[in-house]
Structures are given as structure tokens and as C-alpha cells.
Scaffold this active site. Sequence first.
Site, PDB file in Angstrom:
ATOM      1  N   SER A  42     -23.946 -33.151 -53.971  1.00 46.44           N
ATOM      2  CA  SER A  42     -22.762 -33.195 -53.106  1.00 46.44           C
ATOM      3  C   SER A  42     -21.452 -33.194 -53.896  1.00 46.44           C
ATOM      4  O   SER A  42     -20.514 -32.480 -53.554  1.00 46.44           O
ATOM      5  CB  SER A  42     -22.820 -34.441 -52.218  1.00 46.44           C
ATOM      6  OG  SER A  42     -24.000 -34.433 -51.458  1.00 46.44           O
ATOM      7  N   THR A  93     -29.650 -35.355 -54.477  1.00 49.15           N
ATOM      8  CA  THR A  93     -30.442 -36.459 -53.917  1.00 49.15           C
ATOM      9  C   THR A  93     -30.203 -36.596 -52.419  1.00 49.15           C
ATOM     10  O   THR A  93     -31.142 -36.696 -51.632  1.00 49.15           O
ATOM     11  CB  THR A  93     -30.081 -37.781 -54.621  1.00 49.15           C
ATOM     12  OG1 THR A  93     -30.514 -37.697 -55.983  1.00 49.15           O
ATOM     13  CG2 THR A  93     -30.768 -38.964 -53.960  1.00 49.15           C
ATOM     14  N   CYS A  94     -28.936 -36.583 -52.011  1.00 49.70           N
ATOM     15  CA  CYS A  94     -28.611 -36.889 -50.617  1.00 49.70           C
ATOM     16  C   CYS A  94     -29.280 -35.925 -49.653  1.00 49.70           C
ATOM     17  O   CYS A  94     -29.944 -36.330 -48.709  1.00 49.70           O
ATOM     18  CB  CYS A  94     -27.098 -36.865 -50.410  1.00 49.70           C
ATOM     19  SG  CYS A  94     -26.663 -37.229 -48.717  1.00 49.70           S
ATOM     20  N   CYS A 123     -30.413 -39.410 -48.347  1.00 48.71           N
ATOM     21  CA  CYS A 123     -29.840 -39.769 -47.041  1.00 48.71           C
ATOM     22  C   CYS A 123     -30.323 -38.920 -45.871  1.00 48.71           C
ATOM     23  O   CYS A 123     -30.663 -39.448 -44.821  1.00 48.71           O
ATOM     24  CB  CYS A 123     -28.303 -39.677 -47.056  1.00 48.71           C
ATOM     25  SG  CYS A 123     -27.555 -39.559 -48.658  1.00 48.71           S
ATOM     26  N   LYS A 165     -34.165 -39.121 -45.158  1.00 48.07           N
ATOM     27  CA  LYS A 165     -34.415 -40.530 -44.808  1.00 48.07           C
ATOM     28  C   LYS A 165     -33.947 -40.827 -43.385  1.00 48.07           C
ATOM     29  O   LYS A 165     -34.660 -41.451 -42.602  1.00 48.07           O
ATOM     30  CB  LYS A 165     -33.686 -41.433 -45.801  1.00 48.07           C
ATOM     31  CG  LYS A 165     -33.679 -42.897 -45.406  1.00 48.07           C
ATOM     32  CD  LYS A 165     -32.625 -43.667 -46.171  1.00 48.07           C
ATOM     33  CE  LYS A 165     -31.226 -43.388 -45.650  1.00 48.07           C
ATOM     34  NZ  LYS A 165     -30.192 -43.994 -46.514  1.00 48.07           N
ATOM     35  N   ALA A 212     -28.621 -27.205 -67.843  1.00 47.33           N
ATOM     36  CA  ALA A 212     -27.551 -26.939 -68.808  1.00 47.33           C
ATOM     37  C   ALA A 212     -27.288 -28.194 -69.637  1.00 47.33           C
ATOM     38  O   ALA A 212     -27.449 -29.309 -69.148  1.00 47.33           O
ATOM     39  CB  ALA A 212     -26.279 -26.523 -68.074  1.00 47.33           C
ATOM     40  N   TYR A 259     -31.594 -51.465 -50.732  1.00 47.13           N
ATOM     41  CA  TYR A 259     -31.560 -50.804 -49.421  1.00 47.13           C
ATOM     42  C   TYR A 259     -32.601 -49.697 -49.309  1.00 47.13           C
ATOM     43  O   TYR A 259     -33.154 -49.472 -48.237  1.00 47.13           O
ATOM     44  CB  TYR A 259     -30.151 -50.317 -49.075  1.00 47.13           C
ATOM     45  CG  TYR A 259     -29.634 -49.147 -49.869  1.00 47.13           C
ATOM     46  CD1 TYR A 259     -29.817 -47.850 -49.426  1.00 47.13           C
ATOM     47  CD2 TYR A 259     -28.940 -49.332 -51.064  1.00 47.13           C
ATOM     48  CE1 TYR A 259     -29.349 -46.777 -50.146  1.00 47.13           C
ATOM     49  CE2 TYR A 259     -28.464 -48.265 -51.795  1.00 47.13           C
ATOM     50  CZ  TYR A 259     -28.669 -46.983 -51.336  1.00 47.13           C
ATOM     51  OH  TYR A 259     -28.206 -45.911 -52.048  1.00 47.13           O
ATOM     52  N   ILE A 260     -32.952 -49.045 -50.416  1.00 46.28           N
ATOM     53  CA  ILE A 260     -33.956 -47.972 -50.338  1.00 46.28           C
ATOM     54  C   ILE A 260     -35.318 -48.563 -49.967  1.00 46.28           C
ATOM     55  O   ILE A 260     -36.001 -48.082 -49.060  1.00 46.28           O
ATOM     56  CB  ILE A 260     -34.020 -47.183 -51.661  1.00 46.28           C
ATOM     57  CG1 ILE A 260     -32.683 -46.465 -51.906  1.00 46.28           C
ATOM     58  CG2 ILE A 260     -35.161 -46.160 -51.633  1.00 46.28           C
ATOM     59  CD1 ILE A 260     -32.540 -45.846 -53.279  1.00 46.28           C
ATOM     60  N   GLU A 287     -35.151 -49.885 -46.310  1.00 47.00           N
ATOM     61  CA  GLU A 287     -35.110 -48.808 -45.313  1.00 47.00           C
ATOM     62  C   GLU A 287     -36.500 -48.195 -45.137  1.00 47.00           C
ATOM     63  O   GLU A 287     -36.957 -47.975 -44.012  1.00 47.00           O
ATOM     64  CB  GLU A 287     -34.118 -47.723 -45.757  1.00 47.00           C
ATOM     65  CG  GLU A 287     -32.666 -48.145 -45.593  1.00 47.00           C
ATOM     66  CD  GLU A 287     -31.674 -47.148 -46.169  1.00 47.00           C
ATOM     67  OE1 GLU A 287     -30.509 -47.188 -45.760  1.00 47.00           O
ATOM     68  OE2 GLU A 287     -32.050 -46.322 -47.037  1.00 47.00           O
ATOM     69  N   ARG A 334     -38.854 -59.497 -55.894  1.00 47.71           N
ATOM     70  CA  ARG A 334     -38.900 -60.618 -56.848  1.00 47.71           C
ATOM     71  C   ARG A 334     -37.807 -61.650 -56.584  1.00 47.71           C
ATOM     72  O   ARG A 334     -37.923 -62.794 -56.990  1.00 47.71           O
ATOM     73  CB  ARG A 334     -38.781 -60.095 -58.277  1.00 47.71           C
ATOM     74  CG  ARG A 334     -37.453 -59.435 -58.551  1.00 47.71           C
ATOM     75  CD  ARG A 334     -37.340 -58.835 -59.921  1.00 47.71           C
ATOM     76  NE  ARG A 334     -35.965 -58.374 -60.113  1.00 47.71           N
ATOM     77  CZ  ARG A 334     -35.582 -57.548 -61.059  1.00 47.71           C
ATOM     78  NH1 ARG A 334     -36.451 -57.071 -61.909  1.00 47.71           N
ATOM     79  NH2 ARG A 334     -34.324 -57.185 -61.163  1.00 47.71           N
ATOM     80  N   ASP A 349     -23.155 -40.408 -59.219  1.00 44.13           N
ATOM     81  CA  ASP A 349     -24.089 -41.450 -59.652  1.00 44.13           C
ATOM     82  C   ASP A 349     -24.289 -41.495 -61.169  1.00 44.13           C
ATOM     83  O   ASP A 349     -24.687 -42.525 -61.707  1.00 44.13           O
ATOM     84  CB  ASP A 349     -25.459 -41.257 -58.982  1.00 44.13           C
ATOM     85  CG  ASP A 349     -25.436 -41.590 -57.495  1.00 44.13           C
ATOM     86  OD1 ASP A 349     -24.330 -41.717 -56.944  1.00 44.13           O
ATOM     87  OD2 ASP A 349     -26.518 -41.705 -56.895  1.00 44.13           O
ATOM     88  N   THR A 369     -22.968 -40.985 -51.642  1.00 43.79           N
ATOM     89  CA  THR A 369     -22.615 -39.567 -51.522  1.00 43.79           C
ATOM     90  C   THR A 369     -21.133 -39.323 -51.205  1.00 43.79           C
ATOM     91  O   THR A 369     -20.489 -38.538 -51.886  1.00 43.79           O
ATOM     92  CB  THR A 369     -23.497 -38.907 -50.429  1.00 43.79           C
ATOM     93  OG1 THR A 369     -24.848 -39.113 -50.793  1.00 43.79           O
ATOM     94  CG2 THR A 369     -23.203 -37.430 -50.299  1.00 43.79           C
ATOM     95  N   HIS A 391     -15.989 -52.816 -22.367  1.00 40.56           N
ATOM     96  CA  HIS A 391     -17.073 -53.588 -21.746  1.00 40.56           C
ATOM     97  C   HIS A 391     -17.924 -52.698 -20.852  1.00 40.56           C
ATOM     98  O   HIS A 391     -17.391 -51.846 -20.164  1.00 40.56           O
ATOM     99  CB  HIS A 391     -16.451 -54.721 -20.911  1.00 40.56           C
ATOM    100  CG  HIS A 391     -17.457 -55.644 -20.313  1.00 40.56           C
ATOM    101  ND1 HIS A 391     -18.179 -56.540 -21.068  1.00 40.56           N
ATOM    102  CD2 HIS A 391     -17.881 -55.774 -19.038  1.00 40.56           C
ATOM    103  CE1 HIS A 391     -18.998 -57.201 -20.267  1.00 40.56           C
ATOM    104  NE2 HIS A 391     -18.842 -56.766 -19.026  1.00 40.56           N
ATOM    105  N   GLU A 404     -17.798 -55.011 -28.465  1.00 39.68           N
ATOM    106  CA  GLU A 404     -16.648 -55.735 -27.913  1.00 39.68           C
ATOM    107  C   GLU A 404     -16.540 -57.149 -28.495  1.00 39.68           C
ATOM    108  O   GLU A 404     -15.472 -57.749 -28.523  1.00 39.68           O
ATOM    109  CB  GLU A 404     -16.711 -55.801 -26.379  1.00 39.68           C
ATOM    110  CG  GLU A 404     -17.815 -56.674 -25.821  1.00 39.68           C
ATOM    111  CD  GLU A 404     -17.844 -56.673 -24.298  1.00 39.68           C
ATOM    112  OE1 GLU A 404     -16.880 -57.187 -23.700  1.00 39.68           O
ATOM    113  OE2 GLU A 404     -18.822 -56.158 -23.715  1.00 39.68           O
TER     114      GLU A 404
END
Length: 453
Positions: free
Chosen positions: A15, A43-44, A49, A52, A116, A179-180, A183, A200, A304, A312, A436, A441
Site C-alpha cells: 500500500s 500484506t494488507c 486486513c 481477514k 531488488a 490483535y492478529i 482476531e 504468555r 512497516d 496500512t 436514538h 448515543e
Amino acid sequence: MSDFDYDLFVIGGGSGGVRAARVAAGETGAKVALAEEDRYGGTCVIRGCVPKKLMVFASEYADMVDDAQAYGWDIQPGAFNWPTFRTKLEDELDRLEGIYRNLLKNSGVESFDQRARLVDPHTVELADGTRKTAKHILIATGGRPVKPEIPGAELGITSNDIFHLDTLPDSILIVGGGYIASEFAGILNGLGVQTTQFYRGAQILRGFDDEARGLVCEEMCQNGVDVHLGTNVLEMRKEGDKIWVKATNGDERLFDQVMFATGRVPNADDMGLEALEIARGRKGEIVVDQYSQTGVPSVYAIGDVTDRVNLTPVAIREGMAFVETVFKGNPTAPDHDLIPTAIFTQPEMGTVGLSEEDAAEQEPIEVYATSFKPMQQSFAGRAARVLMKLVVSQKTRKVLGCHIVAPGAGEMIQLAGIAVKMGATKEDFDRTVAVHPTMSEEMVTMKAPVRTA
């Protein structure tokens, strides 16, 4: 005419790299090339992302059937067909990669589908031995998951492999508490896999607000994820077609799959950086200044691989700031302050600003929080709790942090993030009329602090 083949050579087609290449070529007329050894989108798009989130969507339909029945719909649960989903997922990723390739082509960027590395401050060498020169070089090679160094670790998979499984396992152990890991625990549990998670530490989602991550963990357990805190893997070995795992607490268990989500490292090895004396940090990240410039003036790095804020949209912002600085003559440092973010655990979490703990270390604060069962789920007889929380400075009345654990938390935090970024006070929130009936709210109706610190 420049003495170089290109004004800019970008290494990495994720990205951040694609955005920088595209904007430099399209908006400033620079002559740009980009090399990517794997798939475009990084990766994203390819292994993060996007797939996932599609898996999160897939995994949430199980509960929807139960809820629909409670609301009077005569529908029956069926089985989840992984091959059907995976085929559609692969088609979608192919489509997105095609879009990335076209964006580069239409902006006039020349692409090389190979690795490269740097030879000198203005020269890169491609895998086939071809050398190209550029006035500026931008490294945007991202990061990759790593497995821990324990006996049998090679038997496990990482988040990169999860999308390519031929069949869904009956049981899986997910190792990690970030979080990975969290998730994917929710995703696989939702898809009907018997899911165990080892972490751990004392609580999952380290670094996030304690109250919010505590609720996420509690609800994950309620949903059927078998979470073991203070637990790690000692060793693994193959036993028949299963994996035998020995844990630090002495437990020995068999799983069909083990997934490690125990850390990521920057992709900066074997790129010729050492010969150019481009500094790298403790985790192997490329060290850059506020303008993403390395110690070699012609070489920059974003995303990263610099291990600043590994998200991202941040890589994209860094890429845009790089183009502003180098090609538009407008020195721009990317703003890493008050970045809203969502964690697609189940329940979902959205957060911006400081946790209660971090804020309390800085100054006297007030905490406004409410936890309740949302109308949609409670009507269906589900006990899922949500949390809305504001951390407020006693002195300035500014909202220092906003934390949401709820369905759609990611959508909510994007908008709350605007207010917090603008420096909104608790009174600004209070002056806003409630929408509402909604969950959000509660953000504008909390009158008295639940505690001060």
C-alpha cells in the site's frame, strides 16, 4: 535530462510503496519504477486486513441465524463451506491485485516483478542482475510474521498461511495475544473450529486500554474460545496427523493445526543496507528521521519496514508525506499522533488516543464509561456486553482517549477519531444531541465520571 534512469525507484509493491510511486509519477511527472518480488498489494491486500475482514464477515453469520430465529425468521442453520468461500476470496484478491497493477501502469510507473537490493546510494540491482539508477530510492518492503525458536515450530503456520488451508481444521491452537492472534481466534471459532489460544502475558491485547481488552477477552471466552493466559508453548512434534503440544503449565494436548501470531519483523535483510551503512534498529527496522529519510540522503523508507506505527493507512500517509517532501518541495512529516484504529476481534474494538492507564500516568483524569447489553442482541437472548468509554483530562477537559467494544466499533471510532483529533472536550461531546436508539448515543449521554485518577 537527469543522469539517472529514474527520478524514483521504489522497492516494495504494498500500500505505501504503490501510493508513493503512483503519486510521484502521476502528480509530479517524475520518472518512477517499482520492484516487487511477490504479489502487488502487500500484506494488507493479499495476506492481511482485506482477506481477514472477509473472514470476519464469514465467521459472524453463525450467530446471525440464531438471532434471526429469535426475531421470528424461519431459517435453519446450514454448514459452512470453506472451499466455496476460499475460491471467492482468492478471486477477490486477484481482482484487487489487478487494480494495484493497473494503478501503477496508468500512472506511468514501470514495474519489475522481481526482488531488488541496493548497490550504492543511487543504484539498485534486480534479481536477474540488471542494474538501475535513481536519484531517490524508497524502501517500502513491509514486514513478515516470524515463528518462535522452539522445538517443532516448523510444524506451525502463520497468518500468511491461514488463507491457503485446503480444509479447515477441526481444532487449532493460536499462540499469541496481539490483535492478529485474537482476531483469528474469533474468526476460526466463528467458523466452527475448536479454538484454543495461548498467551504468555497476563491479558491479551497488550498496550490497549485494560478495561476494554478485559471485556474483549471475557466475551471471547463466552463465545467459546478457550483462552489460556500466562501460558506458552515449550515444544511441538508430529503425532500421526496431529500436532502434539507441550505447554509451559505442563499441559500436553493434540491439535490439528497450530498458528503462531507471536510477532512480525521488518523485511530489511539481504538488501545491501549494511554496505551502505544504513542504520537498523533493535528489531531490524530501518532507522529514519521524521521525514522518513535514512542516514543516506538519497534513500528513504516508509511503512512497516521502519516499525513506527504498523498500520496500512499510516504507510500510505508516510508515502504521501515522502512525495510532498521530496518531489513537491514541501517538507512534510507524517503525523503519528492520535491515530484511530480498530481490532476486528469478536467483539470488535475501536480505540483512539490514550488508554486510561497511560493517561493517568500523565495527568489527573476523569473516566466516563458505561457497559450494557445492546438492544439487538439482548432481544435475541444473547448476553454480549458492550463498552463505551471516554478518558478526559481534568485540567483541559479534552477527551484524551476513546475506547469502544461493540459490534461496529471500527465504524464508530473512525468518526469519534475526528472529534478527538480536533481536540474536542467532554463538554463538546455533551453538547451533541444523541442519535436514538443507537449504541453510540451513550458517547454523548454519560453525565458523571465513574472514577477519577
